[in-house]
Enzyme design. Structure first.
Site, PDB file in Angstrom:
ATOM      1  N   PRO A   2       0.801  -1.221   0.000  1.00 42.70           N
ATOM      2  CA  PRO A   2       0.000   0.000   0.000  1.00 42.70           C
ATOM      3  C   PRO A   2       0.832   1.268   0.000  1.00 42.70           C
ATOM      4  O   PRO A   2       1.335   1.705   1.014  1.00 42.70           O
ATOM      5  CB  PRO A   2      -0.833  -0.111   1.281  1.00 42.70           C
ATOM      6  N   GLU A   3       0.979   1.819  -1.169  1.00 40.62           N
ATOM      7  CA  GLU A   3       1.550   3.155  -1.279  1.00 40.62           C
ATOM      8  C   GLU A   3       0.374   4.129  -1.316  1.00 40.62           C
ATOM      9  O   GLU A   3      -0.774   3.718  -1.183  1.00 40.62           O
ATOM     10  CB  GLU A   3       2.357   3.254  -2.585  1.00 40.62           C
TER      11      GLU A   3
END
Length: 277
Positions: A2-3
């Site tokens: 998760p960026e």
DNA sequence: AAGGAGCCCTGACAGC
DNA sequence: TGCTGTCAGGGCTCCT
């Protein structure tokens, strides 16, 4: 992992199922995260109604409307590197590493999954802005306040390499190792170059590249959104579009030269010696 | 004061 | 085959 684009995708994906809903039950199967789950969180949450979700950097903000006689509060949720939030139906058995369930009225469940437990959920009283973790954050990369002029101004006199400079949350938020690497490739800048010795014009190109790569990833996130709602898992949708990240030793897509890996700020950095200078 | 190192955690993978 | 070791990652604290 998760960026920023995936946190944004998560926010958009879960919002229809939690906004305006009341939390009827909280199931905690694990309290140990990078920040431990606050004592009494279960009781503090049950009976609260969820407001409009927002995102700051890679933090997901879940506002909670006050119960009678209470103050408003906010959940600060960070997915770390392996965390995910998805909507499941009531009664669906938890899988390994499914640590937290927020059961919403109406029978849907917001389920937090995080194998490495690098993420956390914390409880904020008072205003969100007063939290020290949020207070010192730089601008959002897709906002107008982030541009080449800012990069140029903040980098003067700085001797560290441009890549860790770009990953500094005080400079701009939400640019992790993947997107820093990709943006530097698009801008044609060697990640080892001293931040303070890069010209204004090149920083204009770098800021544009950051916006370009993040925007493209959020667009791709639409695919993840559907999967995540339907619960079929996440495809490696963005991996096929990466130019340098994770491609050390492979040929550059632009010039064919072998991509090189170095370590900068304790992070692997892959780049092309021909295309980036 | 800038910037580097260490820490948290577990799964994936390499090498024996 | 099963072990051990290394790496990955964000963001915080601690050191120089």
């Amino acid at each position: 992992m998760p960026e920023l684009p995936e946190v944004e995708t998560t926010r958009r994906g879960i919002a229809p199922y939690v906004e305006g809903r009341e939390i009827s039950e909280v199931v905690l199967r694990q309290r140990s995260f990078r920040v431990p789950v606050p004592e009494g969180l279960e009781n503090a949450l049950v009976g609260r109604r969820v407001g409009t979700l927002s995102r700051r950097a890679k933090y997901l903000l879940v506002p909670l409307e006050p119960r009678e006689g209470e103050e408003p509060a906010t959940l600060l949720w960070h997915l770390g590197m392996s965390g995910s939030l998805r909507i499941v139906n009531l009664g669906e058995p938890p899988r390994k590493h499914d640590h937290i369930d927020l059961v919403m009225d109406g029978g849907r469940v917001l389920r937090y999954h995080d194998p490495r437990r690098f993420g956390f959920v914390d409880w904020l009283k008072g205003t969100v802005d007063s939290d020290s973790r949020l207070a010192r954050l730089g601008p959002e990369p897709l906002s107008e306040t982030f541009d080449g002029e800012r990069l140029y101004r903040l980098s003067r006199g700085r001797r560290l390499a441009v890549k860790p400079f770009l990953m500094d949350n005080a400079v701009v938020v939400g640019v992790g190792n993947i997107y820093a690497s990709e943006a530097l490739f698009l801008a044609g800048i060697d990640p080892r170059r001293e931040a303070g010795r890069i010209a204004r014009e090149r920083y204009d190109r770098l800021a544009a590249a950051v916006k370009e790569v993040l925007t493209a990833a959020i667009t791709q996130g639409g695919t993840t959104l559907r999967d995540f709602v339907s619960g079929t898992g996440e495809p490696g949708y963005f991996a096929q579009r990466l130019n340098v990240y994770g491609r050390a030793g492979l040929p550059c897509r632009r010039c064919g030269a072998e991509l090189r890996a170095v370590t900068l700020g304790q992070r692997a950095s892959v780049f092309c010696r021909i295309c980036q200078s």
